[in-house]
Each structure stands twice: as C-alpha cells, then as structure tokens.
Design a protein around this motif. Structure first.
Motif, PDB file in Angstrom:
ATOM      1  N   GLY A   1      36.637  69.318  37.761  1.00 24.79           N
ATOM      2  CA  GLY A   1      37.840  69.341  39.302  1.00 24.79           C
ATOM      3  C   GLY A   1      38.627  68.449  38.950  1.00 24.79           C
ATOM      4  N   PRO A   2      37.828  66.791  39.958  1.00 25.89           N
ATOM      5  CA  PRO A   2      37.876  65.634  40.140  1.00 25.89           C
ATOM      6  C   PRO A   2      38.463  65.420  39.818  1.00 25.89           C
ATOM      7  CG  PRO A   2      35.850  66.585  41.476  1.00 25.89           C
ATOM      8  CD  PRO A   2      36.347  67.510  39.769  1.00 25.89           C
ATOM      9  N   HIS A   3      37.778  64.993  38.256  1.00 26.76           N
ATOM     10  CA  HIS A   3      38.671  64.101  37.227  1.00 26.76           C
ATOM     11  C   HIS A   3      40.339  64.945  37.469  1.00 26.76           C
ATOM     12  CE1 HIS A   3      39.502  61.924  33.419  1.00 26.76           C
ATOM     13  NE2 HIS A   3      39.193  63.063  32.905  1.00 26.76           N
ATOM     14  N   VAL A   4      39.455  66.403  36.502  1.00 24.50           N
ATOM     15  CA  VAL A   4      41.572  66.421  35.686  1.00 24.50           C
ATOM     16  C   VAL A   4      42.692  66.238  37.347  1.00 24.50           C
ATOM     17  CG1 VAL A   4      42.536  68.506  35.894  1.00 24.50           C
ATOM     18  CG2 VAL A   4      40.405  67.718  34.966  1.00 24.50           C
ATOM     19  N   MET A   5      41.881  66.531  38.427  1.00 20.38           N
ATOM     20  CA  MET A   5      42.941  65.905  39.248  1.00 20.38           C
ATOM     21  C   MET A   5      43.589  64.729  39.520  1.00 20.38           C
ATOM     22  SD  MET A   5      44.070  69.163  40.969  1.00 20.38           S
ATOM     23  CE  MET A   5      43.998  69.553  39.164  1.00 20.38           C
ATOM     24  N   ARG A   6      42.319  63.925  39.611  1.00 19.00           N
ATOM     25  CA  ARG A   6      43.064  62.224  39.675  1.00 19.00           C
ATOM     26  C   ARG A   6      44.144  62.293  38.234  1.00 19.00           C
ATOM     27  NH1 ARG A   6      37.396  61.889  40.379  1.00 19.00           N
ATOM     28  NH2 ARG A   6      37.013  61.279  38.986  1.00 19.00           N
ATOM     29  N   MET A   7      43.588  62.737  37.345  1.00 20.47           N
ATOM     30  CA  MET A   7      44.249  62.576  36.426  1.00 20.47           C
ATOM     31  C   MET A   7      45.587  63.012  36.440  1.00 20.47           C
ATOM     32  SD  MET A   7      42.541  60.361  33.453  1.00 20.47           S
ATOM     33  CE  MET A   7      43.844  60.254  32.824  1.00 20.47           C
ATOM     34  N   LEU A   8      45.832  64.037  36.766  1.00 18.92           N
ATOM     35  CA  LEU A   8      46.666  65.191  37.428  1.00 18.92           C
ATOM     36  C   LEU A   8      47.866  63.935  38.805  1.00 18.92           C
ATOM     37  CD1 LEU A   8      46.301  68.502  37.099  1.00 18.92           C
ATOM     38  CD2 LEU A   8      47.137  67.375  35.690  1.00 18.92           C
ATOM     39  N   ALA A   9      47.146  63.422  38.960  1.00 18.16           N
ATOM     40  CA  ALA A   9      47.685  62.974  40.088  1.00 18.16           C
ATOM     41  C   ALA A   9      48.418  61.500  40.046  1.00 18.16           C
ATOM     42  CB  ALA A   9      46.816  62.340  41.249  1.00 18.16           C
ATOM     43  N   THR A  10      48.450  60.543  38.999  1.00 15.30           N
ATOM     44  CA  THR A  10      48.882  59.834  38.163  1.00 15.30           C
ATOM     45  C   THR A  10      49.993  59.936  37.719  1.00 15.30           C
ATOM     46  OG1 THR A  10      48.451  60.082  36.330  1.00 15.30           O
ATOM     47  CG2 THR A  10      47.356  59.013  36.890  1.00 15.30           C
ATOM     48  N   GLY A  11      51.031  61.154  37.775  1.00 18.70           N
ATOM     49  CA  GLY A  11      52.156  61.709  37.161  1.00 18.70           C
ATOM     50  C   GLY A  11      52.443  62.026  35.782  1.00 18.70           C
ATOM     51  N   ARG A  12      51.384  61.671  35.030  1.00 19.26           N
ATOM     52  CA  ARG A  12      51.276  60.859  33.779  1.00 19.26           C
ATOM     53  C   ARG A  12      51.798  62.648  33.034  1.00 19.26           C
ATOM     54  NH1 ARG A  12      46.536  57.401  31.924  1.00 19.26           N
ATOM     55  NH2 ARG A  12      47.714  58.394  29.774  1.00 19.26           N
ATOM     56  N   PHE A  13      51.030  63.502  33.556  1.00 20.64           N
ATOM     57  CA  PHE A  13      51.102  64.974  32.459  1.00 20.64           C
ATOM     58  C   PHE A  13      52.303  65.784  33.547  1.00 20.64           C
ATOM     59  CE2 PHE A  13      47.431  62.409  32.559  1.00 20.64           C
ATOM     60  CZ  PHE A  13      46.916  61.632  30.925  1.00 20.64           C
ATOM     61  N   PRO A  14      53.313  65.988  33.961  1.00 17.94           N
ATOM     62  CA  PRO A  14      53.299  66.977  34.676  1.00 17.94           C
ATOM     63  C   PRO A  14      53.708  68.437  34.412  1.00 17.94           C
ATOM     64  CG  PRO A  14      55.200  65.571  33.621  1.00 17.94           C
ATOM     65  CD  PRO A  14      54.123  64.678  33.302  1.00 17.94           C
ATOM     66  N   ALA A  15      53.937  68.382  32.840  1.00 17.36           N
ATOM     67  CA  ALA A  15      53.765  69.992  32.451  1.00 17.36           C
ATOM     68  C   ALA A  15      52.759  70.257  32.331  1.00 17.36           C
ATOM     69  CB  ALA A  15      54.557  70.121  30.844  1.00 17.36           C
ATOM     70  N   LEU A  16      51.390  69.712  32.324  1.00 17.24           N
ATOM     71  CA  LEU A  16      49.778  69.851  32.406  1.00 17.24           C
ATOM     72  C   LEU A  16      49.670  70.395  33.706  1.00 17.24           C
ATOM     73  CD1 LEU A  16      47.006  70.775  31.018  1.00 17.24           C
ATOM     74  CD2 LEU A  16      46.602  68.097  31.277  1.00 17.24           C
ATOM     75  N   ALA A  17      50.440  69.759  34.575  1.00 13.31           N
ATOM     76  CA  ALA A  17      50.123  70.070  36.308  1.00 13.31           C
ATOM     77  C   ALA A  17      50.512  71.845  36.695  1.00 13.31           C
ATOM     78  CB  ALA A  17      50.191  68.569  36.756  1.00 13.31           C
ATOM     79  N   ARG A  18      51.531  71.028  36.053  1.00 12.02           N
ATOM     80  CA  ARG A  18      52.056  72.871  36.147  1.00 12.02           C
ATOM     81  C   ARG A  18      51.464  74.177  36.123  1.00 12.02           C
ATOM     82  NH1 ARG A  18      56.284  76.167  33.882  1.00 12.02           N
ATOM     83  NH2 ARG A  18      56.039  74.690  32.214  1.00 12.02           N
ATOM     84  N   PHE A  19      50.890  74.260  34.800  1.00  8.86           N
ATOM     85  CA  PHE A  19      49.735  74.683  34.553  1.00  8.86           C
ATOM     86  C   PHE A  19      48.266  75.059  34.927  1.00  8.86           C
ATOM     87  CE2 PHE A  19      52.950  75.072  30.142  1.00  8.86           C
ATOM     88  CZ  PHE A  19      52.542  76.046  30.156  1.00  8.86           C
ATOM     89  N   VAL A  20      48.278  73.737  34.774  1.00 10.20           N
ATOM     90  CA  VAL A  20      47.217  73.938  35.711  1.00 10.20           C
ATOM     91  C   VAL A  20      47.322  74.423  37.453  1.00 10.20           C
ATOM     92  CG1 VAL A  20      44.501  72.405  37.493  1.00 10.20           C
ATOM     93  CG2 VAL A  20      45.745  72.042  35.026  1.00 10.20           C
ATOM     94  N   HIS A  21      48.109  74.777  37.796  1.00  7.15           N
ATOM     95  CA  HIS A  21      48.407  74.501  39.629  1.00  7.15           C
ATOM     96  C   HIS A  21      49.061  75.989  39.264  1.00  7.15           C
ATOM     97  CE1 HIS A  21      47.466  71.033  41.223  1.00  7.15           C
ATOM     98  NE2 HIS A  21      48.615  70.458  40.363  1.00  7.15           N
ATOM     99  N   ASP A  22      49.541  76.229  37.912  1.00 12.06           N
ATOM    100  CA  ASP A  22      50.312  77.673  38.436  1.00 12.06           C
ATOM    101  C   ASP A  22      49.965  78.022  37.256  1.00 12.06           C
ATOM    102  OD1 ASP A  22      52.770  76.923  40.262  1.00 12.06           O
ATOM    103  OD2 ASP A  22      53.878  76.437  38.863  1.00 12.06           O
ATOM    104  N   GLY A  23      48.749  78.075  36.992  1.00 14.07           N
ATOM    105  CA  GLY A  23      48.159  78.853  35.886  1.00 14.07           C
ATOM    106  C   GLY A  23      47.468  80.237  36.069  1.00 14.07           C
ATOM    107  N   THR A  24      46.820  80.930  35.489  1.00 13.50           N
ATOM    108  CA  THR A  24      46.089  82.184  36.117  1.00 13.50           C
ATOM    109  C   THR A  24      44.825  82.126  35.080  1.00 13.50           C
ATOM    110  OG1 THR A  24      47.802  83.965  35.289  1.00 13.50           O
ATOM    111  CG2 THR A  24      47.787  83.635  37.675  1.00 13.50           C
ATOM    112  N   GLU A  25      44.050  82.619  35.899  1.00 16.16           N
ATOM    113  CA  GLU A  25      42.379  82.311  34.572  1.00 16.16           C
ATOM    114  C   GLU A  25      42.378  84.262  33.590  1.00 16.16           C
ATOM    115  OE1 GLU A  25      38.179  82.700  34.637  1.00 16.16           O
ATOM    116  OE2 GLU A  25      38.460  81.359  35.909  1.00 16.16           O
ATOM    117  N   VAL A  26      42.490  84.308  32.133  1.00 19.55           N
ATOM    118  CA  VAL A  26      42.370  85.623  31.821  1.00 19.55           C
ATOM    119  C   VAL A  26      40.826  85.671  31.492  1.00 19.55           C
ATOM    120  CG1 VAL A  26      44.012  86.775  30.048  1.00 19.55           C
ATOM    121  CG2 VAL A  26      44.754  85.761  31.906  1.00 19.55           C
TER     122      VAL A  26
END
Length: 229
Positions: free
Chosen positions: A179-204
């Motif tokens: 998680g910490p690595h992913v959050m650091r990468m998303l915080a760069t702003g380079r992956f906005p679509a991925l960020a939306r899926f990470v923050h809004d997605g649900t686990e199935v």
C-alpha cells in the motif's frame, strides 16, 4: 497412435494398469504440482520398477494426457444441460472447481484439445447443446470465446493462490504491505485513472468475480447468436 489406442500389456505377476498409474500421478501432482510427477516417483509409489511403466506409457506427456482425462470425468455433467448457455456455464464452473481441487490442471488447460474419452464426452455434451442454434463456425467461435475466458480466469486465480503460499501473505496482507508504495506512486499524479479505481473500487472475492465475468461473456455470445446471419 495415442495412448488410448495402444492396448495395455498383459497382466503380470504384480497387477498393474494405467488407472493405477494415473491415480498415483494425480496424487503426486496434488501434493507437489506437475514438477513432482516423474515416472520414477510414480513407480516408487506403486512399488514397481520404473521400466515397468513403459509398457503402459511412452512419455511423461502421455501420463499428463491421462491425468487430464481423469479430471475431465469430474468436469463431465451428470446430465445433458438444457441449452447452450447452461452447458457453457456448467462447463466453466465445473472446470474451475476441478482446478481448485487439482491446481496443476491450470498448467495444462488451453493447449491442444484433449482427446481422451472423458474430454471428448465433455466436448460432445457442450456441442450438442448448440444443436439447431447456429452454424458450425459460429458455435466454434462461441465455445472458443467462453473457454478462453474461463481458462484465463482459472489460471489467474490459481497463480494468486500459489503466490499466497509462496509469500505467506493473503491478498489483504499483500495489499497492506504494498500500500505505501502504491500511494506514493498515485500521489505523483501520473496515474489518475488508476487512482480512481484504487480509491473507489470494492474488493470482490474470486468466485463472484469469476461468475460475473462469465455472465458478461455469455451475454455477449447470446447477443451475437441473436443477430441475423
């Protein structure tokens, strides 16, 4: 000539047949994967000399073919499904359950068609459910499409289970660790679509994901079959 076309050797002082070979090989594979299967280990489990096995099979690949066909007996439905959608739904779910019981099966799915009697019976039941629905080419594409989906989904699920065992981390544990690595990468702003899926997605869970994806693929096939030629 396939292994099914060659007669078994005549009975010798120590009774032996291909069914015993296959049962021993499946037990080894269930315990340690395909890499745990060798003619030497199968012979040791049966308490016979390795050379004795060559009267029944010529190569390890033939043994794998026999193992796969034995598992197809578990996949074969007890009765003929009522229609093509039910047939493919049943095939997908029974194949998944068989692969969860015998994880090594995932490594042997998706290659050339299996030609053993049980595999052919599964194919017959599947194709018979399309009788009068569409031409041969359309049915072939439909079956290939659904098979490609569930083969890939099963392989992914088995790979994930193996990763859990190899690392000792469940999916949730792995997510926490990474998680910490992913959050650091998303915080760069380079992956906005991925960020939306990470923050809004649900686990199935895997079963629900498999069933949902299968239904979507079956819906697409149904739509294609409904279109006039």
């Amino acid at each position: 000539m396939t292994v099914w076309d060659r007669p078994e050797p005549q009975t010798r002082p120590t009774p032996l047949d291909r069914k015993q070979l296959v049962a021993a090989a499946i037990a080894l594979a269930d315990e340690g994967g395909l890499e745990a299967v060798s003619l030497r280990k199968v012979a040791a489990r049966l308490d016979v000399g390795p050379m004795r096995l060559y009267g029944y099979i010529s190569t390890k690949e033939e043994l794998f073919d026999l193992m796969v066909d034995e598992v197809y007996a578990e996949i074969l439905p007890g009765e003929q499904p009522g229609d093509w959608r039910k047939a493919l739904h049943t095939l997908a779910h029974r194949t998944r359950r068989a692969a969860l019981r015998h994880e090594w099966l995932a490594d042997l799915l998706g290659g050339r068609p299996a030609l053993g009697p049980n595999a052919l019976a599964v194919t017959e039941a599947t194709l018979a459910s399309f009788d009068g629905v569409a031409d041969v080419e359309t049915v072939t594409r439909a079956v290939e499409t659904v098979s490609a989906y569930f083969t890939g989904a099963i392989r992914r699920e088995i790979a994930n289970l193996r990763a859990e065992r190899a690392t000792g981390l469940s999916d949730r544990d792995w997510q926490r660790a990474s998680g910490p690595h992913v959050m650091r990468m998303l915080a760069t702003g380079r992956f906005p679509a991925l960020a939306r899926f990470v923050h809004d997605g649900t686990e199935v869970d895997a079963e629900v994901s498999f069933a949902t994806g299968l239904d979507w693929v079956l819906d697409a096939v149904a739509a294609k079959l409904a279109r006039p030629a």
